[in-house]
Structures are given as C-alpha cells and as structure tokens.
Design a protein around this motif. Structure first.
Motif, PDB file in Angstrom:
ATOM      1  N   ALA A  23      48.751  68.482  37.965  1.00 55.85           N
ATOM      2  CA  ALA A  23      50.037  67.851  37.674  1.00 55.85           C
ATOM      3  C   ALA A  23      49.852  66.355  37.428  1.00 55.85           C
ATOM      4  N   LEU A  24      49.101  65.691  38.288  1.00 56.37           N
ATOM      5  CA  LEU A  24      48.887  64.246  38.130  1.00 56.37           C
ATOM      6  C   LEU A  24      48.126  63.940  36.843  1.00 56.37           C
TER       7      LEU A  24
ATOM      8  N   VAL B  14      52.262  64.561  45.561  1.00 54.61           N
ATOM      9  CA  VAL B  14      52.354  64.264  44.127  1.00 54.61           C
ATOM     10  C   VAL B  14      53.525  63.306  43.885  1.00 54.61           C
ATOM     11  N   LEU B  15      54.666  63.607  44.495  1.00 50.60           N
ATOM     12  CA  LEU B  15      55.844  62.760  44.341  1.00 50.60           C
ATOM     13  C   LEU B  15      55.555  61.337  44.829  1.00 50.60           C
TER      14      LEU B  15
ATOM     15  N   ARG C  78      55.728  57.918  42.537  1.00 44.06           N
ATOM     16  CA  ARG C  78      56.624  56.813  42.892  1.00 44.06           C
ATOM     17  C   ARG C  78      55.861  55.524  43.171  1.00 44.06           C
ATOM     18  N   ALA C  79      54.598  55.637  43.579  1.00 42.49           N
ATOM     19  CA  ALA C  79      53.786  54.453  43.875  1.00 42.49           C
ATOM     20  C   ALA C  79      53.270  53.782  42.605  1.00 42.49           C
ATOM     21  N   ASP C  80      53.304  54.487  41.475  1.00 42.15           N
ATOM     22  CA  ASP C  80      52.822  53.955  40.200  1.00 42.15           C
ATOM     23  C   ASP C  80      53.994  53.306  39.468  1.00 42.15           C
ATOM     24  N   PRO C  81      53.937  51.993  39.244  1.00 40.36           N
ATOM     25  CA  PRO C  81      55.060  51.302  38.598  1.00 40.36           C
ATOM     26  C   PRO C  81      55.455  51.906  37.243  1.00 40.36           C
TER      27      PRO C  81
ATOM     28  N   ARG D  81      60.030  55.671  37.708  1.00 36.80           N
ATOM     29  CA  ARG D  81      61.361  56.096  37.280  1.00 36.80           C
ATOM     30  C   ARG D  81      61.367  57.468  36.604  1.00 36.80           C
ATOM     31  N   LEU D  82      60.211  58.130  36.593  1.00 40.43           N
ATOM     32  CA  LEU D  82      60.102  59.469  36.013  1.00 40.43           C
ATOM     33  C   LEU D  82      60.971  60.443  36.821  1.00 40.43           C
ATOM     34  N   PRO D  83      61.951  61.106  36.182  1.00 40.42           N
ATOM     35  CA  PRO D  83      62.800  62.037  36.941  1.00 40.42           C
ATOM     36  C   PRO D  83      62.002  63.226  37.472  1.00 40.42           C
TER      37      PRO D  83
END
Length: 128
Positions: free
Chosen positions: A37-38, A63-64, A68-71, A75-77
């Motif tokens: 996934a990543l 994974v979430l 979220r830690a990657d700028p 904002r990826l839904p």
C-alpha cells in the motif's frame, strides 16, 4: 480519472471493491498488505485510499500514521475498513487522521457515496 487505492488482504473483498469503484467511474489500484500500500501510494498518488485495518505485516493503523506523517500525503483522504465495529477502533482510526470509517459488511451504495463525498470535499480540481 480519479484514482482509488483498495488495500485489503481478503481477495473477495478486493475484487468486489475494485468492481464497485470501477462501476462508479474510478481508476482502481489494489494492495494486499501495508508495505505494498505504501509503495503504491508513493508510485501512483491515488486520490483516495480504502484501507483495511487488519493487514499482514504493517497494519492499517500504521499505514495511516505513515501517510499522515508525510507532509505530501497528510491530506490524502483515507477511509478505514474493518470487520470489527468496536468503538475503540473507530476512535483510534479517527484520532490517527482517518477521514471516514466503514464496518464490513457495508452497503455498497453507501460506500460509493462516502467516497464521492470525500473526493468532493477534498477539492479535486480537474478530476474527470
């Protein structure tokens, strides 16, 4: 075309979600575990991720957190999918930054509506 990444380790669910999202007019990519996934997110930049919590290796919550830690990806839904309707899991997913949370089995129409609503809210300019 708007891209949706389906992440689940159950082949039947992947197939049904892939079909469902294609019928709704989305381009679909799939991953069967957190590592894949990543990698897919990094390579293809999907517009939305349907992410199962229970995955082999790196779990859905991890994974979430990484997304979220990657700028660039913060904002990826992300819609979390789970077979467990426990409130504590729902709260954890939302606390980690999930945009929505769906319990399996889910209404296919409701899931498509949630995906479309999130993509609309995310302000997808130029999406066709």
């Amino acid at each position: 075309m708007t891209k949706v990444l389906v992440v689940d380790d159950e082949p039947n669910i992947v197939l049904s979600l892939e079909f469902l999202m294609q019928q709704a007019g989305f381009e679909v990519m799939t991953a069967e575990d957190g590592e894949t996934a990543l990698t897919r997110v990094a390579e293809t930049r999907p517009d939305l991720v349907l992410l199962d919590i229970s995955l082999p290796g790196i779990g859905g919550f991890d994974v979430l957190e990484r997304l979220r830690a990657d700028p660039d990806l913060a904002r990826l839904p992300v819609i979390m999918l789970t077979a467990h309707g426990r409130e504590v899991e729902r709260e954890k997913g939302l606390a980690l930054g999930a945009d929505d949370y769906v319990t399996k089995p889910f209404s296919t129409r409701e899931l498509v509506e949630r995906v479309k609503a999130l993509l609309g809210e995310a302000g997808q300019e130029g999406a066709s």
